[in-house]
Every structure is written in structure tokens, then in C-alpha cells.
Design a protein around this motif. Structure first.
Motif, PDB file in Angstrom:
ATOM      1  N   LYS A 134       0.855  -1.183   0.000  1.00  0.00           N
ATOM      2  CA  LYS A 134       0.000   0.000   0.000  1.00  0.00           C
ATOM      3  C   LYS A 134       0.896   1.240   0.000  1.00  0.00           C
ATOM      4  CE  LYS A 134      -1.897  -1.876   3.587  1.00  0.00           C
ATOM      5  NZ  LYS A 134      -2.665  -2.119   4.838  1.00  0.00           N
ATOM      6  N   VAL A 135       0.819   2.001  -1.072  1.00  0.00           N
ATOM      7  CA  VAL A 135       1.712   3.138  -1.260  1.00  0.00           C
ATOM      8  C   VAL A 135       0.931   4.444  -1.154  1.00  0.00           C
ATOM      9  CG1 VAL A 135       3.403   4.237  -2.761  1.00  0.00           C
ATOM     10  CG2 VAL A 135       3.143   1.761  -2.804  1.00  0.00           C
ATOM     11  N   MET A 136       1.483   5.380  -0.406  1.00  0.00           N
ATOM     12  CA  MET A 136       0.918   6.721  -0.327  1.00  0.00           C
ATOM     13  C   MET A 136       2.002   7.723  -0.695  1.00  0.00           C
ATOM     14  SD  MET A 136      -1.615   6.691   2.992  1.00  0.00           S
ATOM     15  CE  MET A 136      -0.396   6.065   4.134  1.00  0.00           C
ATOM     16  N   VAL A 137       1.697   8.565  -1.668  1.00  0.00           N
ATOM     17  CA  VAL A 137       2.654   9.558  -2.154  1.00  0.00           C
ATOM     18  C   VAL A 137       2.114  10.945  -1.827  1.00  0.00           C
ATOM     19  CG1 VAL A 137       3.834  10.507  -4.162  1.00  0.00           C
ATOM     20  CG2 VAL A 137       3.424   8.048  -4.015  1.00  0.00           C
ATOM     21  N   ASP A 138       2.970  11.783  -1.253  1.00  0.00           N
ATOM     22  CA  ASP A 138       2.576  13.139  -0.900  1.00  0.00           C
ATOM     23  C   ASP A 138       3.595  14.124  -1.458  1.00  0.00           C
ATOM     24  OD1 ASP A 138       1.347  15.342   0.147  1.00  0.00           O
ATOM     25  OD2 ASP A 138       2.071  15.042   2.190  1.00  0.00           O
ATOM     26  N   ILE A 139       3.202  14.825  -2.506  1.00  0.00           N
ATOM     27  CA  ILE A 139       4.039  15.873  -3.097  1.00  0.00           C
ATOM     28  C   ILE A 139       3.141  17.097  -3.230  1.00  0.00           C
ATOM     29  CG2 ILE A 139       5.550  16.531  -5.021  1.00  0.00           C
ATOM     30  CD1 ILE A 139       5.944  13.594  -5.609  1.00  0.00           C
ATOM     31  N   PRO A 140       3.045  17.924  -2.189  1.00  0.00           N
ATOM     32  CA  PRO A 140       2.037  18.994  -2.153  1.00  0.00           C
ATOM     33  C   PRO A 140       2.273  20.143  -3.134  1.00  0.00           C
ATOM     34  CG  PRO A 140       3.486  19.121  -0.248  1.00  0.00           C
ATOM     35  CD  PRO A 140       3.819  17.840  -0.957  1.00  0.00           C
ATOM     36  N   GLN A 141       3.549  20.376  -3.531  1.00  0.00           N
ATOM     37  CA  GLN A 141       3.815  21.482  -4.437  1.00  0.00           C
ATOM     38  C   GLN A 141       4.794  21.053  -5.517  1.00  0.00           C
ATOM     39  OE1 GLN A 141       5.251  21.589  -1.025  1.00  0.00           O
ATOM     40  NE2 GLN A 141       6.588  23.382  -1.064  1.00  0.00           N
ATOM     41  N   THR A 142       4.927  21.888  -6.520  1.00  0.00           N
ATOM     42  CA  THR A 142       5.800  21.585  -7.655  1.00  0.00           C
ATOM     43  C   THR A 142       7.266  21.645  -7.240  1.00  0.00           C
ATOM     44  OG1 THR A 142       4.182  22.503  -9.189  1.00  0.00           O
ATOM     45  CG2 THR A 142       6.431  22.235 -10.003  1.00  0.00           C
ATOM     46  N   ILE A 143       8.028  20.644  -7.652  1.00  0.00           N
ATOM     47  CA  ILE A 143       9.480  20.593  -7.406  1.00  0.00           C
ATOM     48  C   ILE A 143      10.177  20.897  -8.720  1.00  0.00           C
ATOM     49  CG2 ILE A 143      11.407  19.216  -6.584  1.00  0.00           C
ATOM     50  CD1 ILE A 143       9.357  19.678  -4.416  1.00  0.00           C
ATOM     51  N   GLU A 144      10.850  22.042  -8.774  1.00  0.00           N
ATOM     52  CA  GLU A 144      11.487  22.474 -10.025  1.00  0.00           C
ATOM     53  C   GLU A 144      12.957  22.075 -10.107  1.00  0.00           C
ATOM     54  OE1 GLU A 144      10.017  23.723 -12.533  1.00  0.00           O
ATOM     55  OE2 GLU A 144       8.083  24.396 -11.743  1.00  0.00           O
ATOM     56  N   THR A 145      13.657  22.101  -8.978  1.00  0.00           N
ATOM     57  CA  THR A 145      15.092  21.798  -8.965  1.00  0.00           C
ATOM     58  C   THR A 145      15.413  20.937  -7.747  1.00  0.00           C
ATOM     59  OG1 THR A 145      15.574  23.824  -7.713  1.00  0.00           O
ATOM     60  CG2 THR A 145      15.709  23.948 -10.131  1.00  0.00           C
ATOM     61  N   ILE A 146      16.600  20.332  -7.788  1.00  0.00           N
ATOM     62  CA  ILE A 146      17.104  19.541  -6.673  1.00  0.00           C
ATOM     63  C   ILE A 146      18.333  20.241  -6.112  1.00  0.00           C
ATOM     64  CG2 ILE A 146      17.988  17.292  -5.928  1.00  0.00           C
ATOM     65  CD1 ILE A 146      15.094  17.219  -6.804  1.00  0.00           C
ATOM     66  N   ALA A 147      18.402  20.354  -4.808  1.00  0.00           N
ATOM     67  CA  ALA A 147      19.496  21.089  -4.167  1.00  0.00           C
ATOM     68  C   ALA A 147      20.756  20.252  -4.001  1.00  0.00           C
ATOM     69  CB  ALA A 147      19.031  21.612  -2.806  1.00  0.00           C
TER      70      ALA A 147
END
Length: 438
Positions: free
Chosen positions: A318-331
Motif C-alpha cells: 500500500k503506497v501513499m505519495v505526498d508531493i504537495p507542491q511543484t518541485i522544479e530543482t534539486i538542491a
């Protein structure tokens, strides 16, 4: 013989063993065992050469010793075992010879006086440089050795290494008649040939290293392309499912409309149990969580995440994914980030499948100039030693395991703006990768 020479000989023996076990890709021999084997071997070699009076036994016995070590890696053929033994013997001997000659010439340019023990000290310094270099470059050496075996340069280097072995036998001040004659007639030429051979092998090494990097990049790109293709196929499958659901939904409305119009409670109940109840499985299906990955605008990261999510779902997790906002770059560098999250997710999925709850939660968001990548999974263990999990070879799984989290810890330590927090509250194990935006 000065004590400097004795220590130098032991260090060279250690160098041979370390290099050999690296190129045959055998990482389960601890350094304490390597040092002990090298010391014992050096003592036995000194006894044999002293008793027999044949210096050439140095090379012959070393070759046999390395070949015997190769038996611990049963995946190697005899020819590959012999090849890697020659790599260790010839490369280290040639490097030592060149560095000794260079070191002595460099010393002659200094204002210091030349003493009897000067060459012994230079010998010791060269031996220390060689053993440290091998230890520091063990990973690139492994990759390079694996590549050469599969490349056309394998046969060319094999011939050159065999020639190098013969040259070494001639240059050892041998006692056997044939080798002694060759040394007397061709000793100087052999020394020049050894120098030339060193630079030829060095050239092959540089070419091989360049080709190895290109091959690694190609394999990485192929892997990303495959993951992207899997992601697209999964989206197409979900689109078909949603289209089918929409069609079924329209039919449900028509059936309900007829039941409501005629006030037929039996028909309404039948529509509910036969049509609405089964479709609730689709509505509640966590596969729809994969749509949230569209908020990640880095294709490589999105591809990896989608494949890991689909893989876990295919194993009834059972998978739950939470990405509430847009991710444009990786630090952090994207390749490093992909390696890090792949290790986190692979370990989480593998443990979740074995657990009772089979629950995996993934969150990726930004807050206060920091990026958080969180993986939380159900766990079958009642207790976990958080001080041990990042140590090399530590694993709760069977087989030759324990490199994933060890490699992850090394990556995090080398990245200034990255930290990793780990918690365990039974039955859930949580790892949080925090990246500070620079």
C-alpha cells in the motif's frame, strides 16, 4: 638489509594483495587479514629465496600465491584469474621501479648527502605511496578492471602483461642458467623495455578509463530511458483505466436514474452491490497517487520515483505519495540524488514486502529553504540498532549485503548541504533526507 627495506617489502606485498582482491571484486576480506597474509607470505618468501638462492622465486611464488587467492572468487575463469594476477604483479613492480628511479634522480638534485641507507628510505617512501594510492583508488580500479575484461583492450594488455612478467624475471638478478644468460646479455635492454612498457600500459590505462566513463554514462542513460518508458506505459494504463471507469460511471447513472424514476428499491440495491461497490476498489486504489509525481519537474527523478512506486504496488504494498507542491530543482547533483533516493526506496520496499502491514509512504516537499524527501515504511523488526545500520557489511538480510546504506552515508557525508535523519518507532522505520538550498 635495513629495517626500511623490510617494512617496504611488507608494504609492497600488502599492495599486491589489496590490488588483486580489488580487481577480482572480492570485498569480504578484511584489511587485518590482508596484512596478516602479506606478512606471513613475505616471511615465507624470504626463507625460500634465502635457502634456494634463486631470486626469481620472488616472482614465481608471488604469482602462485595470488592465483591461490583467486580461488575464493569462483566466478572467475582461470585465464581471468591469471590476468588479474599479472595486473597486480606487473603494474606494481613497474610503478615501483619507475618511482624508485625517479626518486633517486630527484634526491641527487638536492643538497643532501648520499648515505648507504638513502636508497632504503626512498624504497620505503615509494612503497607507502603505492599502498595508499591503491587503497584510495579501489573503486575506480574495480570498475576499470571489469571494463577491460569485456573490451578489445583485454587481449592487447594480456600480451603486454605477459611480456612484463618475462622482463621482471630477467631483471631479478636470476640464478638459473637461461635467465642469468638473458640478464647478462639483455639486462640493460630489458630495463629500457620495462620503462617503455610502463608508459604503454599507462596509455592503455588512460584510454580504458576514458572509455569506462563513457560506458558508465551510456548505461546510466539507458537505465533512465527504460525507467521513463515504464513511467509512460504506466500513465497510459492509468488513462485507460480512468476512461473505462468514466464509461462505467455513465452506465451506473443511467441504471440509478431508472431505479429512482420507478422507485424500485430492489433495482437500486442491485446497481449498488453489482456496480458501485466493485468500482470503489478503483477509487481507493493508491495507484492513482502516482499522478502526484507529475509535480516533480525533473524527468530523471520523476522516472525513478514512478518505477519504484509501481514496483512496490506490484508486490501488494500500500503506497501513499505526498508531493504537495511543484518541485522544479534539486538542491544537490541530480545523479547523486537519484542514487540516494534509490537506495532509500529499494531498502524500504524490500523490508515492507516482508512486513505485516505492507505500508510505504513517500513525501517530497520544500519548506523554509530546505527540501525534504521522506520515506516511511512498515517493518517486521521490533527493534533496530540505528548506530549499526550504516556500517559496511551490516545487514539484517541474508547473503552478501550491507553496502546500500553504507554507500548512502558516504554520499551524504561528501555533500555539505545534505543530512539524513533516521528514526524507528515500531513498526515504522523513517528516513528523512534534508537538502539545504544553497
Amino acid at each position: 638489509m635495513y629495517v626500511y627495506d623490510m617494512v617496504a617489502i611488507v608494504l609492497i606485498a600488502i599492495s599486491h594483495v589489496i590490488l588483486y582482491i580489488q580487481v577480482i571484486r572480492y570485498n569480504r576480506l578484511p584489511y587485518t587479514m590482508v596484512i596478516a597474509l602479506s606478512i606471513v607470505f613475505t616471511i615465507l618468501l624470504g626463507i625460500v629465496v634465502t635457502v634456494t638462492g634463486y631470486p626469481e622465486f620472488n616472482i614465481i611464488i608471488l604469482l602462485l600465491f595470488l592465483l591461490s587467492l583467486g580461488l575464493i572468487q569462483d566466478k572467475l575463469t582461470f585465464m581471468q584469474n591469471l590476468y588479474f594476477a599479472l595486473v597486480s604483479m606487473v603494474s606494481i613492480t613497474l610503478v615501483k621501479m619507475v618511482l624508485l628511479d625517479f626518486g633517486m634522480k630527484l634526491f641527487m638534485l638536492t643538497p643532501f648527502n648520499l648515505y648507504l641507507w638513502t636508497s632504503s628510505v626512498i624504497h620505503l617512501i615509494v612503497s607507502i605511496v603505492i599502498v595508499i594510492s591503491i587503497v584510495l583508488w579501489c573503486k575506480p580500479i574495480q570498475k576499470l578492471a571489469q571494463f577491460i575484461v569485456d573490451s578489445p583492450l583485454y587481449y592487447v594488455s594480456y600480451v603486454l602483461l605477459a611480456a612484463g612478467l618475462i622482463i621482471e624475471l630477467i631483471l631479478t638478478m636470476p640464478s638459473t642458467n637461461l635467465l642469468a644468460t638473458l640478464h647478462q646479455k639483455y639486462g640493460e635492454i630489458s630495463y629500457i623495455a620495462a620503462i617503455v612498457l610502463f608508459f604503454v600500459l599507462l596509455l592503455i590505462l588512460l584510454i580504458s578509463w576514458h572509455l569506462t566513463k563513457e560506458k558508465i554514462l551510456e548505461e546510466h542513460q539507458e537505465h533512465l530511458d527504460k525507467e521513463l518508458l515504464d513511467y509512460v506505459e504506466k500513465l497510459e494504463f492509468m488513462h485507460d483505466e480512468l476512461a473505462s471507469f468514466r464509461h462505467d460511471y455513465m452506465n451506473v447513472l443511467l441504471a440509478l436514474e431508472e431505479g429512482v424514476r420507478t422507485k424500485n428499491l430492489t433495482q437500486i440495491e442491485q446497481v449498488y452491490y453489482d456496480v458501485i461497490a466493485p468500482t470503489s476498489k478503483l477509487i481507493n486504489n493508491h495507484e492513482l497517487d502516482i499522478v502526484k509525481l507529475s509535480r516533480v519537474n525533473i524527468p530523471e527523478v520523476k522516472s525513478v520515483l514512478s518505477v519504484k512506486v509501481v514496483t512496490s504496488q506490484q508486490q501488494q504494498v500500500k503506497v501513499m505519495v505526498d508531493i504537495p507542491q511543484t518541485i522544479e530543482t534539486i538542491a544537490m547533483p541530480v545523479v547523486t540524488f537519484i542514487r540516494a533516493i534509490s537506495i532509500l526506496l529499494d531498502n524500504a520496499i524490500e523490508e515492507t514486502v516482508r512486513s505485516k502491514d505492507k505500508m510505504l509512504q513517500v513525501a517530497f516537499f520544500e519548506m523554509e529553504e530546505r527540501q525534504y524527501f521522506i520515506v516511511r515504511n512498515s517493518c517486521r523488526h521490533k527493534a533496530i540498532d540505528l548506530q549499526q545500520i550504516y556500517k559496511k557489511l551490516y545487514s539484517s538480510k541474508e547473503g552478501n549485503r550491507g553496502y546500500g546504506l553504507f554507500s548512502l552515508k558516504r554520499m551524504i557525508d561528501k555533500t555539505d548541504n545534505a543530512t539524513l535523519e533516521t528514526t524507528f518507532v515500531a513498526p515504522y522505520f523513517t528516513q528523512t533526507l534534508i537538502l539545504k538550498k544553497q
